[in-house]
Design a protein around this motif. Sequence first.
Motif: not given
Length: 401
Positions: A325-353
């Motif tokens: 419900s509470r918006e706390v950030g946004m994703v900048t880079s995202a990828l389903w990693s074929p090697t790691c087999k993980r759904n990964i990303a970088y995101a800006w999050l407002d403190a304390p999140y």
Amino acid sequence: MTATAEPVAQVVSGLKSGPFHDRLVAHNRQQAWMNWMGYASPSVLDSVEFEYFAIRNQSTLFDISPMCKYAITGPDAEAVLNRLVTRDIRKLKPGRVAYCIWLDEDGQVVDDGTVFRLSETEFRLCCQEPQLSWLEDIAWGFDVSISDVTRDIAGLALQGPTSCALLKDLGLAGIETLKTFGIAEFAIGGADVTISRTGFTGDLGYELWIAPADALTIWDALMGAGKLRGLRVIGYEALDMARIEAGFLLPKVDFLSAQTVLRPDRANTPYELGLEWLVTLDKPHFNGRRALLDLSGQTPPRKLVAIEIERDKPAHNALVYHKKSREVGMVTSALWSPTCKRNIAYAWLDAPYGQSVTTDLWVEIYLQKEIRWQRRMARCHPASRPFFSHPRRTATPPADY
């Protein structure tokens, strides 16, 4: 640069051509070009899937010639670099490379790049954005010469598990003893080449720095030796996948330069970017040091964090919520990693999140299925970076894959 390359590049993309352009045109089946500092750079040549898996399983070539390159030479060259970057350049020995950031007077990141120490009084700075005027301001009053050598040096990134073996096949005796972030001089086909064990993939790899006049000679020699090592020419899209896995941040994607932001609150400190490990506060004065001393020990108001997301749909440009419900950030880079087999990303999050609050976080993903958009809320949690880390990246000597 060849005499015929410039007109071809203008027809293809309206951009300038680099020293390897003739060869890139021949390999670029997709004819997909992007603008990199005014040069035509391939985004994908054949298939992004083939190119990505070549990085992790074979060898790849990527043209890095458009990267901005500056020569800093003279008696005060070390002092100027130490005044510029947040790391202690006095500890960087000749023949070594260091990843660095530099700041404005408010402690906000201007850019990141690599500093090559070629001798006691000779350095080279490689970065993504033009920095000549910034360097000249920093060097005011010092006995140093600064010049833009971007067009004087062609560059190739040779990355992947078989890259060392490929160079040994070319007769580069001793290349296997070159340590990570080391620099050495070699000759290929009679042409002088400076090779650094650096790269943007987080894998075993090297960067080759050569005179533009020798560019095609080096290219052809590498391609000839690479036939038995699975060498493939790649574009930006595959490289971007690898750099996300490897934990590298990208200007204009994950953060903005303090020089270019229009709104003051869009610039970021090293603490917000998770780059505090690059800051040496107990060295002599550097630009932004006073501001960082004031910020030291404080909780950043926002932070760029690595996150892992449930299921397999990449969270491109997604918003991040707490308790859905509470918006706390946004994703900048995202990828389903074929090697790691993980759904990964970088995101800006407002403190304390993302800092003290790490649970009940969700990303809002939109999927298109049969031309209809669907909304999905997927749980996520902070993760450590890099996501991909293989022992072969630093192994000396590397194995012959």
